[in-house]
Design an enzyme around this catalytic site. Structure first.
Site, mmCIF file in Angstrom:
data_model
loop_
_atom_site.group_PDB
_atom_site.id
_atom_site.type_symbol
_atom_site.label_atom_id
_atom_site.label_comp_id
_atom_site.label_asym_id
_atom_site.label_seq_id
_atom_site.Cartn_x
_atom_site.Cartn_y
_atom_site.Cartn_z
ATOM 1 N N GLY A 1 0.787 -1.224 0.000
ATOM 2 C CA GLY A 1 0.000 0.000 0.000
ATOM 3 C C GLY A 1 0.816 1.269 0.000
ATOM 4 N N ARG B 1 -9.942 4.187 -13.024
ATOM 5 C CA ARG B 1 -9.737 4.720 -11.676
ATOM 6 C C ARG B 1 -10.351 6.117 -11.456
ATOM 7 N NH1 ARG B 1 -5.189 5.855 -9.863
ATOM 8 N NH2 ARG B 1 -5.553 5.260 -7.687
ATOM 9 N N TYR C 1 -3.011 -0.572 -12.075
ATOM 10 C CA TYR C 1 -4.478 -0.612 -12.140
ATOM 11 C C TYR C 1 -5.045 0.098 -13.362
ATOM 12 C CZ TYR C 1 -3.502 -2.034 -7.401
ATOM 13 O OH TYR C 1 -2.988 -2.676 -6.312
ATOM 14 N N TYR D 1 -13.053 6.039 -8.358
ATOM 15 C CA TYR D 1 -12.892 6.732 -7.077
ATOM 16 C C TYR D 1 -12.140 8.052 -7.187
ATOM 17 C CZ TYR D 1 -9.242 3.029 -7.224
ATOM 18 O OH TYR D 1 -8.281 2.132 -7.606
ATOM 19 N N PRO E 1 4.732 -4.707 -2.031
ATOM 20 C CA PRO E 1 4.555 -3.531 -2.891
ATOM 21 C C PRO E 1 4.068 -3.917 -4.275
ATOM 22 C CG PRO E 1 6.866 -4.119 -2.769
ATOM 23 C CD PRO E 1 6.141 -5.046 -1.830
ATOM 24 N N GLY E 2 3.128 -3.175 -4.798
ATOM 25 C CA GLY E 2 2.653 -3.395 -6.161
ATOM 26 C C GLY E 2 2.673 -2.076 -6.901
ATOM 27 N N CYS F 1 -19.206 5.868 -24.024
ATOM 28 C CA CYS F 1 -20.547 6.443 -23.989
ATOM 29 C C CYS F 1 -21.039 6.602 -22.551
ATOM 30 C CB CYS F 1 -21.499 5.553 -24.790
ATOM 31 S SG CYS F 1 -23.036 6.376 -25.215
ATOM 32 N N GLU F 2 -20.317 7.406 -21.777
ATOM 33 C CA GLU F 2 -20.657 7.704 -20.390
ATOM 34 C C GLU F 2 -20.206 9.123 -20.085
ATOM 35 O OE1 GLU F 2 -22.207 5.844 -18.118
ATOM 36 O OE2 GLU F 2 -22.315 3.995 -19.292
#
Length: 433
Positions: A249, A331, A391, A335, A292-293, A362-363
């Site tokens: 994280g 992403r 991500y 959020y 870790p990522g 289409c959003e």
């Protein structure tokens, strides 16, 4: 000056280069949208964690969180850098092994592992399974009895530590779908149940407090709580862990406003905290694992888009559309994640204006950057969006039946296609008439 990472810089033609490769040439070769990964930067970040542990003389394991981004080439790179990996599905296990990852260096996470996935993990020699709930204890035990095998396991604890991050990526608090709660006594009950089962070789415990964390304070609080719990178990059950996995994280820089610690600083803080608590409690110093990522891969990734249409509403908004969007980076819509970006095919000295960078889906919520200062742009200009390595591709989708982008690794002036762009035939490959 744009926010640049790793080897990124502008050349004499005023083109962005990454890993010594001109991005204009890359997009001519591979098209857009295009994910470009700076391999040298990945190596540097990975070594920042690993070498710091080693310099402190502490037994350790640095385990890359596959969910951030994975493919065959990524696992090959991790094996080269002597990192392990964590996975959360049989698909990630399959890819990791095919990519050359040693099964014993794989750690299997997840709050609802299926019988088929656990069986697959056991059959393929996955090194460590992180047990997440009571259902899984019984399920894995039954599988091991059927196969006549034992399995190295750890179990995940929610220590009740809140981190300064978004609710959707907060995981260490009491109210979480992950792990065994300490306060209610679930964690102690899980310990007793696992210790009593001869199919399990219990190596230690795991916790993870959240993602995109900028300071070490949350980790220090988690270490203190975890060691107090472990010391209590030592007194009650005469059990001490071999491994303390403190999770991952660690935050990264998406915009100029972000100010995360470097990998070395996180490691030093965690090691100091574990050593201090162990000394205070007279507890044997365990091997320390971290996961870790994002902090290894995020800043190494840049997404390249081609500018298309623009719409200017007087006194309201100027929209700039690119040929990707929420299909390759969900992403911001999911959020409100923030990103930075800039023109990649030329440096402009013209006055900037506030614009909104949007995608082609289409959003109305298909917004990549809500507000950014950019110079006037023309159709077919290249827009570079930075820190998209984590991500982005891993959460990519085919909404509106758009094709997933290609992914290229660059290093020392050499580009390598590691994931090809999807074709229309790929889109219907699973359809049945």
């Amino acid at each position: 000056m744009p926010l640049l990472f790793g080897t990124a810089k502008f050349n004499e033609q005023e083109h962005l280069t990454i890993g010594g490769c001109d991005v204009v040439r890359l997009t001519e070769k591979y098209g857009t949208p295009l994910f470009v990964y700076d391999v040298a930067h990945i190596r540097e970040r990975a070594r920042g964690f690993k070498q710091t542990f080693n310099s402190l003389g502490v037994k350790n394991k640095v385990i890359y969180a596959s969910k951030a981004f994975c493919c065959l080439a990524m696992y090959k790179l991790l094996e080269e850098e002597e990192l392990g990996c964590d996975v959360v599905s049989a698909g990630e296990i399959y890819t990791a092994i095919k990519g050359g990852m040693s099964p014993e260096n794989i750690e299997f996470h997840g709050n609802n592992k299926t019988k088929e996935e656990l069986t697959y993990a056991v059959e393929h020699g996955v090194g460590t399974i992180i047990i997440d709930n009571f259902y899984e204890i019984d399920l894995l035990s039954a599988i091991l009895k059927e196969t006549g095998k034992q399995q190295n396991v750890m179990f995940r604890i929610t220590p009740g530590v809140d981190a300064e991050t978004h609710e959707y990526i907060l995981t260490g608090q009491v109210d979480s779908k992950f792990g065994f709660d300490v306060t209610s006594g679930q964690a102690t009950k899980a310990l007793e149940k696992i210790l009593a089962d001869k199919q399990f070789v219990l190596k230690g415990v795991h916790c993870h407090i959240g993602s995109q964390i900028f300071s070490a304070e949350g980790f220090l609080a988690a270490v203190e709580k975890m060691l107090l719990i472990l010391d209590e178990w030592k007194q009650t059950f005469n059990y001490t862990v071999d491994i303390l996995n403190i999770g991952g994280g660690f935050g990264v820089k998406y915009t100029e406003a972000d100010d995360p610690l470097e990998p070395e600083a996180f490691v030093k803080a965690i090691v100091s905290a574990v050593q201090g608590q162990c000394e205070l409690l007279t507890y044997p110093l365990p091997e320390i694992w971290i996961e870790p990522g994002r902090s290894i891969i995020a800043e190494a990734g840049t997404t390249l888009y081609t500018i298309g249409s623009q719409k200017s509403i007087p006194d309201v908004r100027h929209y700039v559309s690119v040929d990707g969007g929420m299909g390759d980076n969900i992403r911001p819509a999911l959020y409100d994640a923030l990103y930075d970006g800039f023109l990649a095919n030329r440096i402009s000295s013209e006055a900037t204006e506030a614009v909104r960078v949007v995608g082609k889906y289409c959003e109305s919520g298909d917004v990549l950057i809500k507000n950014i200062e950019l110079p006037p742009m023309n159709p077919n200009d290249l827009f570079a969006m930075t820190s998209t390595g984590a991500y982005g591709y891993s959460m990519a989708n085919n909404y509106n039946r758009n094709l997933k982008p290609a992914v290229v690794f660059v290093e020392n002036g050499v580009d390598k296609l590691v994931i090809r762009r999807e074709t229309y035939e790929d889109l219907i490959a699973l359809d049945c008439e």
